[in-house]
Write an enzyme that holds these catalytic residues in place. Structure first.
Site, PDB file in Angstrom:
ATOM      1  N   ASP A  46    -102.855  -7.344  20.580  1.00  0.00           N
ATOM      2  CA  ASP A  46    -104.129  -8.094  20.627  1.00  0.00           C
ATOM      3  C   ASP A  46    -103.984  -9.068  21.801  1.00  0.00           C
ATOM      4  OD1 ASP A  46    -102.204  -9.670  19.252  1.00  0.00           O
ATOM      5  OD2 ASP A  46    -103.743 -10.836  18.222  1.00  0.00           O
TER       6      ASP A  46
ATOM      7  N   HIS B   2     -92.678 -14.585  19.772  1.00  0.00           N
ATOM      8  CA  HIS B   2     -92.986 -13.788  18.579  1.00  0.00           C
ATOM      9  C   HIS B   2     -93.026 -12.287  18.894  1.00  0.00           C
ATOM     10  CE1 HIS B   2     -94.072 -17.519  16.583  1.00  0.00           C
ATOM     11  NE2 HIS B   2     -94.879 -17.803  17.589  1.00  0.00           N
TER      12      HIS B   2
HETATM   13  C1  BDR Z   1     -98.634 -13.967  16.317  1.00  0.00           C
HETATM   14  O1  BDR Z   1     -99.976 -14.434  16.356  1.00  0.00           O
HETATM   15  C2  BDR Z   1    -100.532 -14.225  17.641  1.00  0.00           C
HETATM   16  O2  BDR Z   1    -101.247 -15.355  18.025  1.00  0.00           O
HETATM   17  C3  BDR Z   1     -99.375 -13.952  18.552  1.00  0.00           C
HETATM   18  O3  BDR Z   1     -99.750 -13.097  19.620  1.00  0.00           O
HETATM   19  C4  BDR Z   1     -98.363 -13.305  17.655  1.00  0.00           C
HETATM   20  O4  BDR Z   1     -98.591 -11.922  17.545  1.00  0.00           O
HETATM   21  C5  BDR Z   1     -97.709 -15.111  15.998  1.00  0.00           C
HETATM   22  O5  BDR Z   1     -97.998 -15.645  14.735  1.00  0.00           O
HETATM   23 CA    CA Z   2    -100.006 -10.759  19.168  1.00  0.00          CA
END
Ligand code: BDR
Ligand code: CA
Length: 305
Positions: free
Chosen positions: A9, A241
């Protein structure tokens, strides 16, 4: 070489994860599938195409879900975290390439049927596309080699609410369907990703290079660093992340896991919470420990070529 479908995303850490994956010889990314989440699905698709163009890589992109299974996307998506454009407000060109005609879910189904037991899915956004694929063709559940998901906060607090991590709460019903599907899933949640911080000093190092990608990534990541600093004062960096999900797909020895059943709360104050349940099958590998230094080093060696 693992054959990968990478569901994104594309936001800032998704973009970093894309670069890490594309520069890693252990992975062959067959296609990117896009989902709403950090931004709208149209913006996520545009950003994914833009990162590929910036990196001069040619990998097909398949647009997917525009909204959760039963809810509406949250207002403003996660633009406070990732910028109005999803890339820290530094995107200054429109990609000339276009997404494929086939949908994300259909691409997942097609590839898994064509290459049974060979496809690794790395999913770093809401789990809507994967949910749609397994709902449409349930038999692919037993044909997918492995699924590595960035999502959840099993033994630690959430980042979107005190209970929930952003990807899971964005489409909790989809997450519940995927996590209870019986597929071989590794859950790379905040339990480990908040321990893998990209130090602020990285930006200066990237800026010293003459790589166009490094300049773009430095400017983009600065926005993310600022968000982290304001939300977690004194943290000194930003969470890697989505890159950690890629790291685990490359080398599972970066993490230690615990095998548990994970359910997602879909109602009430704790909506989006990922709850371990030791009594019920099927089981998910939940990452509980990470060799953060070794992973961050590995990421840094690869993300900029
Ligand atoms: C996740 O949430 C999104 O905002 C980041 O891309 C990551 O996949 C972290 O909590
Ligand atoms: Ca993400």
């Amino acid at each position: 070489m693992k054959k990968v479908i990478f569901d994104v995303d594309t936001g800032i850490d998704d973009a970093l994860a894309m670069a890490y994956a594309l520069n890693s010889p252990e992975l062959q990314v067959l296609g990117f599938t896009t989902c709403f989440g950090n931004v709208s699905v149209e913006e996520a698709t545009r950003n994914t195409l833009a990162i590929l163009e910036l990196m001069e890589k040619s990998v097909p992109v398949y647009a997917g879900a525009a909204k959760p299974l039963v809810r509406e996307p949250r207002e403003g998506y996660a633009k406070r975290v990732h910028g109005e454009d999803g890339l820290g407000n530094v995107l200054d060109f429109n990609p000339t390439t276009k997404a494929e005609v086939m949908s994300a879910a259909d691409f997942i189904i097609e590839q898994v049927k064509k290459l049974p037991h060979e496809i690794t899915i790395i999913a770093v956004g809401p789990l809507t596309n994967l949910m749609l694929a397994i709902q449409k063709e349930p038999e692919i559940k037993s044909l997918i080699k492995e699924v590595v998901i960035m999502g959840g906060a099993v033994y630690v607090p959430g980042n979107k609410t005190p209970y929930a991590e952003a990807n899971i709460i964005t489409d909790p019903e989809a997450a519940e369907i995927v996590l209870s599907s019986g597929m071989p899933i590794t859950l790379v949640g905040l339990d480990v990703t908040l321990q893998t911080l990209l130090p602020k000093s990285t930006l200066g190092k990237w800026r010293e290079t003459n790589s166009v990608v490094a300049q773009f990534f430095a400017n983009m990541t600065e926005f993310y660093m600022d968000f982290y600093e304001s939300n977690y004062p004194g943290i000194g960096g930003c969470g890697l992340h989505d890159p950690l999900a890629v790291g685990v797909a490359i080398d599972s020895s970066f993490v230690e896991t615990k095998t548990v059943n994970v359910r997602v709360i879909t109602e009430g104050e704790e909506v989006g919470k990922t709850v371990p349940n030791l009594e019920v099958e099927p089981k998910v590998q939940v990452c509980t420990e990470v060799d953060a230094d070794r992973f961050v080093q590995h990421f840094l060696e690869r993300v900029i070529k």
